[in-house]
Write an enzyme that holds these catalytic residues in place. Structure first.
Site, PDB file in Angstrom:
ATOM      1  N   GLU A 325     -17.791 -50.716  81.652  1.00  0.00           N
ATOM      2  CA  GLU A 325     -19.070 -50.865  82.346  1.00  0.00           C
ATOM      3  C   GLU A 325     -19.039 -51.996  83.358  1.00  0.00           C
ATOM      4  O   GLU A 325     -19.447 -51.838  84.510  1.00  0.00           O
ATOM      5  CB  GLU A 325     -20.185 -51.113  81.330  1.00  0.00           C
ATOM      6  CG  GLU A 325     -21.536 -51.397  81.956  1.00  0.00           C
ATOM      7  CD  GLU A 325     -22.032 -50.235  82.797  1.00  0.00           C
ATOM      8  OE1 GLU A 325     -22.083 -50.399  84.033  1.00  0.00           O
ATOM      9  OE2 GLU A 325     -22.348 -49.189  82.235  1.00  0.00           O
ATOM     10  N   ASP A 329     -19.476 -51.800  87.421  1.00  0.00           N
ATOM     11  CA  ASP A 329     -20.466 -52.565  88.180  1.00  0.00           C
ATOM     12  C   ASP A 329     -19.816 -53.400  89.276  1.00  0.00           C
ATOM     13  O   ASP A 329     -20.211 -53.347  90.451  1.00  0.00           O
ATOM     14  CB  ASP A 329     -21.249 -53.494  87.240  1.00  0.00           C
ATOM     15  CG  ASP A 329     -22.154 -52.749  86.276  1.00  0.00           C
ATOM     16  OD1 ASP A 329     -22.385 -51.549  86.489  1.00  0.00           O
ATOM     17  OD2 ASP A 329     -22.622 -53.372  85.310  1.00  0.00           O
ATOM     18  N   ASP A 413     -28.589 -42.208  81.139  1.00  0.00           N
ATOM     19  CA  ASP A 413     -27.749 -41.016  81.249  1.00  0.00           C
ATOM     20  C   ASP A 413     -28.145 -39.941  80.244  1.00  0.00           C
ATOM     21  O   ASP A 413     -27.370 -39.023  79.963  1.00  0.00           O
ATOM     22  CB  ASP A 413     -26.276 -41.387  81.013  1.00  0.00           C
ATOM     23  CG  ASP A 413     -25.741 -42.331  82.071  1.00  0.00           C
ATOM     24  OD1 ASP A 413     -26.444 -42.561  83.074  1.00  0.00           O
ATOM     25  OD2 ASP A 413     -24.622 -42.845  81.889  1.00  0.00           O
ATOM     26  N   SER A 556     -24.974 -45.852  85.749  1.00  0.00           N
ATOM     27  CA  SER A 556     -24.329 -47.159  85.883  1.00  0.00           C
ATOM     28  C   SER A 556     -23.453 -47.238  87.126  1.00  0.00           C
ATOM     29  O   SER A 556     -22.990 -48.312  87.494  1.00  0.00           O
ATOM     30  CB  SER A 556     -23.470 -47.465  84.642  1.00  0.00           C
ATOM     31  OG  SER A 556     -24.271 -47.908  83.579  1.00  0.00           O
TER      32      SER A 556
END
Length: 645
Positions: A325, A329, A413, A556
């Site tokens: 993650e 990002d 999601d 994300s």
């Protein structure tokens, strides 16, 4: 790493407990336990002597879990784990965070409107943290009263946040009972030990106007990341070859460095003059190493990074389960900004408990260094509301808006089913009731930009079109580091819909669905499909052991695309732009401004085309206004005196 099977879900490692110092020196574990035990006894006596207590926004959490487990149980006669909950040992450590109410809140709400109202005396007069604290934060006297109550109840290591919005403290189950009139009980949930409060958290009536919520009384519900890794399929080269041969738009993966070209950044400057933040968790060492590899491979300069740990003193930041993650990002922000930001700051929580993530939000606002803050996290809105987190977060986001900061938040999601979860892994998006919808928090806050997801089609690398991101149902698969597998099917689709708790902001009036009285989301959307996702560097490589690209999608991905876009527009406008929601809803619906957007008019985020929310012309509750044409929007912002100003 098994990129074919690994997906992030709501399941995280159990929260680690930590403490922070205020004016009391740190003690040994034995002396701390003894002091807490004796202090809690006096606190219980004090509580018994005073019956004038009032409820906070933190509701009784255990009964809600019990009801939810019972409603989904196959056999109603069998005792559920939550029904079998047992009292926590009185001396068992607990770390709490109190969210304090803002002062002069009606005046603050008017100020936030006036900030972007030309002709108002407050127009464009963003506040410093010191100014906000002086006018709207709890007073020093109020904070002292709260601290005194905590000490009397037996709490130690009390710490007051710089903006006085949060007060954290270390205690035990006994001090929680003394300080907030609720017991804590333990049980098993999704294969991990958890606890929750049996009653609504209360405080003495004298604190009723000061204390808004008491966070940290449950760890059943955690924040979760919003990404999905692409399953093995036809290679990118083959897809592109087919597109070139047939001149057919396709969904294919992209380097994050390609997004500026796809979304027409044109001559828009990079974000070299703008500081960006990422709300993150755990150990960021590998993420920063992979970011450096990514920038080097794309001939970008090394990005100036910093990690700010936001947990209590002594917290454990060793967790690496969220590494994909944070890579998504940071590399997406780097690519979308054109490889340049003034600084990229990771605000790292030690765990994914609501209270810990809220503390990270509060630190980034207190520091006021970042103009744009990326949040690729979310949780069931109902859980965040019951826990008191939603109210606490809104207070923090209000300060951000007052200071000219913008939070970019992914909508989730799980399609329209953020609160319907697997009974095995706790993963969201399991549509047990196909026509019951909900949204994700903090995306539902009116004080953030909620970013939904699309499936992006390109032709020879150029933008072609987008539809709603919805990959349908598939088995959850491996859901933890131990290799446990959940064969329950869940939906992978963009979050969107209407809040059940947040009133519709004035800027949405006349734009969202007729008669809507609550916040609609998302505001905008960007690429999120795993098939058209971002190719990342993970553990130093762009491919796994089988030679497949590490391709990652989800909202994300969408949120950091917008983070990068807005950072570029900030740099192009001398960091003079504020929170843009009101301007989005003022200017985007106008037909004359159609070139600023890619309107998404096809698709739904439900179980099938008959469920969920549907895309339509203009704003809709699944992709908002659609995606942005960066270059066209930058020219418009430059020539429109009141856009986000």
């Amino acid at each position: 790493m098994k990129s074919e099977t690994v997906t992030k879900t709501a399941v995280q490692t159990s929260a680690r407990k930590s403490a922070a110092g205020f004016a009391i020196p740190r003690a040994s574990a034995l002396s701390l336990a003894l002091s807490l035990a004796f202090a809690s006894l006096s606190g219980v006596a004090h509580a018994a002597a005073d019956d004038s207590w009032v409820a906070t926004k933190t509701k009784a959490f255990l009964p809600q879990v019990q009801a939810k487990q019972k409603s989904s149980a196959v056999d109603a006669s069998v005792q559920t784990p939550a029904e079998a909950a047992v009292q926590m040992a009185q001396g068992e450590p607990v770390h709490v965070t109190l969210s304090l109410n803002l002062r002069n809140e009606a005046k603050l709400d008017q100020f936030l409107k006036d900030l972007h109202t030309p002709g108002s005396t407050a127009h464009r007069k963003y506040l410093t943290p010191a100014q906000f604290k002086a006018e709207y934060a709890p007073t020093e006297k109020d904070v002292a009263t709260v601290v005194a109550h905590l000490r009397k109840a037996g709490f130690v290591n009390i710490k007051v946040a710089p903006n006085r919005q949060l007060v954290s403290a270390s205690g035990t189950a006994a001090t929680v009972q003394a300080g907030f009139h609720t017991a804590l009980k333990r049980f098993q949930q999704d294969g991990r030990p958890v606890f929750a409060n049996t009653d609504a958290a209360q405080v003495p009536a004298a604190l009723g106007h000061i204390v808004g919520a008491v966070l940290g009384l449950q760890n059943v519900e955690l924040a979760h990341t919003n990404f999905v890794m692409q399953a093995p399929q036809q290679g990118r080269a083959a897809v592109l070859a087919k597109a070139r041969t047939n001149a057919t738009p396709v969904q294919t993966s992209h380097s994050p460095a390609e997004f500026p070209g796809i979304y027409n950044a044109g001559s828009t400057p990079t974000a070299s003059n703008t500081t960006v933040a990422v709300i993150s968790e755990g150990d960021l060492t590998q993420t920063i190493s992979d970011l450096n590899t990514f920038t080097d491979s794309n001939n970008f300069a090394t990005i100036n990074t910093n990690v700010v740990q936001t947990g209590a003193d002594g917290s454990d930041y060793s967790d690496t389960s969220g590494m994909v993650e944070w890579n998504l990002d940071s590399q997406t922000i780097a690519g979308t900004t054109g490889g340049a930001v003034q600084q990229l700051i990771f605000y790292a929580s030690p765990d994914m408990q609501f209270s810990s993530i809220t503390a990270s939000y509060n630190q980034v606002v207190s520091d006021n260094l970042a103009k744009v803050i990326n949040v690729s996290l979310g949780a069931c809105e109902a859980a965040a509301n019951s826990d008191g987190t939603q109210a606490a977060d809104d207070n923090i986001f209000k300060q951000a808006v007052a200071q000219g900061q913008t939070f970019s938040v992914s909508t989730g999601d799980a399609g329209a089913y953020n609160c319907q979860v697997s009974s095995i892994s706790g993963a969201p998006g399991v549509p047990k009731n196909k026509s019951t919808y909900d949204v994700s928090e903090p995306a539902s806050s009116p004080y953030v930009i909620a970013v939904g997801g699309t499936a992006l089609y390109t032709n020879a690398g150029a933008y072609s079109s987008e539809i709603v991101w919805n990959e349908g149902l598939r088995a959850i698969g491996q859901y933890d580091a131990a290799g446990d597998v959940d064969n329950t099917k869940r939906i992978w689709a963009t979050g969107g819909g209407y809040s059940k708790y947040e009133a519709a902001p004035s800027y949405q009036s006349g734009v969202t669905a007729s008669g809507a009285t609550t916040r609609g989301l998302p505001d905008i959307a960007f690429d999120a499909a795993s098939a058209s996702g971002a190719n990342l560097v993970i553990n130093g490589s762009t491919t796994n052991q089988n030679g497949n690209l590490y391709t990652v999608g989800g909202t994300s991905l969408a949120a950091p695309i917008f983070t990068g876009v807005w950072a570029r527009l900030q740099s192009a406008n001398a960091n003079g732009l504020g929170f843009p929601a009101a301007s989005f809803y003022k200017y985007f619906p106008l037909a004359a401004n159609a070139s600023l957007l890619h309107d998404v008019t096809s698709g739904t985020n439900g179980y099938s085309s008959s469920y969920g929310f549907k895309a339509a012309k203009g704003w809709d509750a699944v992709t908002g206004f659609g995606s942005l044409n960066i270059g066209n929007l930058n020219a418009f912002v430059t020539n429109t005196a009141d856009f986000a100003r």
